[in-house]
Design an enzyme around this catalytic site. Structure first.
Site, short mmCIF file in Angstrom:
data_model
loop_
_atom_site.label_atom_id
_atom_site.label_comp_id
_atom_site.label_asym_id
_atom_site.label_seq_id
_atom_site.Cartn_x
_atom_site.Cartn_y
_atom_site.Cartn_z
N HIS A 1 11.85 -0.34 -13.09
CA HIS A 1 11.61 -1.76 -13.35
C HIS A 1 11.64 -2.49 -12.01
O HIS A 1 12.68 -2.53 -11.35
CB HIS A 1 12.69 -2.31 -14.30
CG HIS A 1 12.54 -3.75 -14.64
ND1 HIS A 1 13.25 -4.34 -15.66
CD2 HIS A 1 11.75 -4.74 -14.13
CE1 HIS A 1 12.91 -5.62 -15.75
NE2 HIS A 1 12.02 -5.89 -14.82
N HIS B 1 0.81 -1.22 0.00
CA HIS B 1 0.00 0.00 0.00
C HIS B 1 0.85 1.28 0.00
O HIS B 1 1.98 1.29 0.48
CB HIS B 1 -0.91 0.01 1.23
CG HIS B 1 -0.14 0.01 2.51
ND1 HIS B 1 0.22 1.16 3.15
CD2 HIS B 1 0.39 -1.01 3.22
CE1 HIS B 1 0.90 0.86 4.23
NE2 HIS B 1 1.03 -0.46 4.29
#
Ligand SMILES: CC(C)(COP(=O)(O)OP(=O)(O)OC[C@H]1O[C@@H](n2cnc3c(N)ncnc32)[C@H](O)[C@@H]1OP(=O)(O)O)[C@@H](O)C(=O)NCCC(=O)NCCS
Length: 229
Positions: free
Chosen positions: A147, A138
């Protein structure tokens, strides 16, 4: 939506697989083909999708959106900038098996691979790669062109900067930040903030000696700007 994939290498083929599975799951999406500057690939097909020619012939291929499927974060950034200037739209391939919180935001051109979990309010920038089986908990912010490699786990409230590679199987503890254009080596555990433009690796992750003036781990000074996303 007709999508052209720029890059027919391994990365492009993963993007194609995701798009085909999205279509199987009912998304209104079809693949027009790959474009790749490697002439050895022209006329070939991967997953039944043809390689039509070099990237320069994009204008002659009917399409609605593109995905820049190039593994190098810098090259992806360069090509995406050029295509943005040309007014191209970018698709967002999301594998149907990915579990994405309804209030998470995924930027244009970013791909979300099989088995990914993205938690509430997390924001993924543009043209980022969230690779196979990674979890982004979260309140994360992942920068443009970053990446997140296969099997990476980011705790809650983590920030990953623009163009940064978090290597395969690494973990980042909650509330840590990694700067822009940094590499976190495979299998690392980030226990402290990591600055921009360095390579850090190991458990705990330490900045490579040569990049740290032979001294102690540098203090993180520039937190990733939320405005960038
Ligand atoms: C960290 C990394 C960038 C270093 O690459 P490099 O500069 O080519 O480094 P080398 O392979 O020459 O290794 C240099 C030293 O670091 C060590 N090393 C390399 N990667 C390491 C890692 N992830 N963790 C711990 N040590 C590592 C090597 O064993 C070597 O040690 P030595 O000098 O004692 O022999 C690379 O190994 C890495 O982990 N890349 C991430 C790859 C990845 O996950 N890609 C995603 C693809 S989907």
């Amino acid at each position: 939506m007709r999508v052209v994939i720029l890059g027919a290498g391994g990365h492009g083929q993963v993007v194609a697989d995701i798009c085909l599975r999205m279509a199987d799951a009912g998304a209104a999406l079809s693949l027009a083909g790959f474009l790749d500057d490697d002439t050895g690939l022209h006329g070939r097909a991967f997953l039944g999708v043809p390689v039509l020619g070099p990237v320069a012939c994009l204008a002659s291929v009917p399409h609605d959106a593109v995905v820049v499927a190039i593994g190098s974060n810098r090259t992806r950034q360069r090509l995406a900038a050029e295509l943005t200037r040309q007014g191209e739209r970018f698709a967002v391939p999301r594998h149907p098996s990915a579990v994405i919180a309804p209030d998470a935001v995924i930027g244009p051109g970013s791909m979300v691979c099989a088995g990914v979990v993205i938690g509430p309010t997390s924001v993924i920038g543009a043209h980022a790669v969230v690779n196979t089986g990674s979890t982004i908990d979260h309140h994360n912010r992942v920068g443009d062109f970053a990446h997140i490699a296969p099997g990476v786990h980011l705790g809650g409230d983590v920030q990953i900067g623009e163009g940064t590679l978090v290597g395969i199987g690494s973990s980042v503890l909650p509330q840590r930040a990694v700067g822009d254009w940094t590499i976190v080596g495979a299998g690392s555990v980030v226990t402290k903030d990591i600055p921009s433009g360095v390579t850090a690796m190991g458990i705990p992750a330490r900045i490579r000696q040569a990049e740290n003036g032979g001294g102690r781990q540098a203090v993180f000074v520039t937190r990733v700007s939320k405005e960038k996303l």
